[in-house]
Design a protein around this motif. Structure first.
Motif, mmCIF file in Angstrom:
data_model
loop_
_atom_site.group_PDB
_atom_site.id
_atom_site.type_symbol
_atom_site.label_atom_id
_atom_site.label_comp_id
_atom_site.label_asym_id
_atom_site.label_seq_id
_atom_site.Cartn_x
_atom_site.Cartn_y
_atom_site.Cartn_z
ATOM 1 N N ARG A 53 0.715 -1.175 0.149
ATOM 2 C CA ARG A 53 0.120 -0.088 -0.033
ATOM 3 C C ARG A 53 0.702 1.218 -0.014
ATOM 4 O O ARG A 53 0.460 2.222 -0.615
ATOM 5 C CB ARG A 53 -0.911 0.005 1.219
ATOM 6 N N ILE A 54 1.979 1.043 0.723
ATOM 7 C CA ILE A 54 2.622 2.510 1.029
ATOM 8 C C ILE A 54 3.426 2.830 -0.335
ATOM 9 O O ILE A 54 3.390 3.836 -0.946
ATOM 10 C CB ILE A 54 3.760 2.127 2.119
ATOM 11 N N ILE A 55 4.316 1.772 -0.976
ATOM 12 C CA ILE A 55 4.790 2.024 -2.266
ATOM 13 C C ILE A 55 4.134 2.484 -3.285
ATOM 14 O O ILE A 55 4.541 3.367 -4.277
ATOM 15 C CB ILE A 55 5.871 0.754 -2.290
ATOM 16 N N ILE A 56 2.852 1.709 -3.247
ATOM 17 C CA ILE A 56 1.739 2.225 -4.492
ATOM 18 C C ILE A 56 1.291 3.654 -4.537
ATOM 19 O O ILE A 56 1.344 4.394 -5.504
ATOM 20 C CB ILE A 56 0.805 1.391 -4.609
ATOM 21 N N VAL A 57 1.058 3.956 -3.043
ATOM 22 C CA VAL A 57 0.476 5.363 -2.968
ATOM 23 C C VAL A 57 1.668 6.500 -3.127
ATOM 24 O O VAL A 57 1.424 7.360 -3.874
ATOM 25 C CB VAL A 57 0.026 5.714 -1.575
ATOM 26 N N LEU A 58 3.032 5.993 -2.754
ATOM 27 C CA LEU A 58 3.989 7.023 -2.939
ATOM 28 C C LEU A 58 4.512 7.080 -4.352
ATOM 29 O O LEU A 58 4.835 8.127 -5.026
ATOM 30 C CB LEU A 58 5.438 6.570 -2.228
ATOM 31 N N SER A 59 4.131 6.050 -5.104
ATOM 32 C CA SER A 59 4.272 5.959 -6.594
ATOM 33 C C SER A 59 3.247 6.914 -7.242
ATOM 34 O O SER A 59 3.511 7.651 -8.317
ATOM 35 C CB SER A 59 4.492 4.619 -7.122
ATOM 36 N N PHE A 60 2.174 6.824 -6.793
ATOM 37 C CA PHE A 60 1.000 7.688 -7.303
ATOM 38 C C PHE A 60 1.514 9.403 -7.306
ATOM 39 O O PHE A 60 0.982 9.987 -7.877
ATOM 40 C CB PHE A 60 -0.200 7.499 -6.447
#
Length: 230
Positions: A53-60
């Motif tokens: 969840r964290i890495i996907i949000v940061l990528s967004f």
């Protein structure tokens, strides 16, 4: 054939020359199981913790800003990794107190330690898994509805937790994209009204998006939202 020098190496519980003793074979199988678990440790970190969840949000966030490779992947992954350790700290602490330390002290067996260690992770994943996603895998596996978290098999819980994390991450990413999209639309409309159609709107909107993100303390808000979501 095993070289003679290897046969002379003494490893507790392991006979490189072969053994018919059941206890020696059992220890060897446990060693292979441990090495297997260590080999899939990255997959466990990604799919059984909050890392995805964290890495996907940061990528967004990076995509919404339009800064391409800034911040670099190494920075995002490192930040996501340490945030994962911070969020999962209570779970790891419970595993250490209820499973690892009693096992090292000889109070419980290896099997009991494994069963005890899995429970906190199951509890964390179950609390962040949607019932609809979990019911999907129970349906296709033809399993009965469990009465407690202990009865939920990991083979169903892990993929259900993973798709729940993906949905939550994309929901947060959608909210993040809205203000950046508005800035892009305003800049594009302004340039078109001024007749500057040959000037790429991205070149003009990028500084404004960075300025807005800095003024509202965007990184603080993003990290706060991630922490609250757990």
């Amino acid at each position: 054939m095993i070289p003679d020098i290897l046969l002379s190496i003494s490893i507790p519980g392991i006979d490189l020359g072969g053994s018919n003793a059941p206890e020696d074979v059992g220890v060897t199988l446990q060693l292979f199981a441990l090495l297997t678990i260590l080999s899939i440790a990255p997959g466990i970190l990604i799919l059984m913790t909050c890392f995805a969840r964290i890495i996907i949000v940061l990528s967004f966030v990076r995509t919404g800003l339009g800064t391409q490779s800034m911040p670099p992947n190494q920075v995002l992954v490192g930040l996501a990794l340490f945030l994962t350790f911070f969020i999962m700290a209570p779970v790891f602490t419970e595993i250490n107190e209820t499973s690892l330390q009693p096992y090292l002290a000889g109070d419980i067996t290896q099997e009991a330690a494994m069963d005890t260690a899995v429970l906190p992770i199951k509890t964390f994943m179950a609390e962040n898994t949607r019932e609809k996603d979990l019911a999907l895998f129970f349906k296709y596996a033809e399993l009965e509805k469990p009465d407690s978290i202990e009865e939920i098999p990991l083979t169903s819980l892990i993929p259900a937790f993973a798709i729940s994390e993906l949905k939550t991450a994309f929901q947060i990413g959608f909210v993040i994209f809205i203000p950046f999209l508005i800035i892009d639309m305003v800049v594009a409309s302004t340039l078109m009204a001024m007749g500057m159609m040959m000037l790429p709107p991205v070149m003009i909107s990028l500084p404004f998006k960075i300025l807005l993100f800095v003024l509202v303390d965007g990184w603080y808000l993003i990290i706060e939202s991630l922490l609250v979501s757990f």
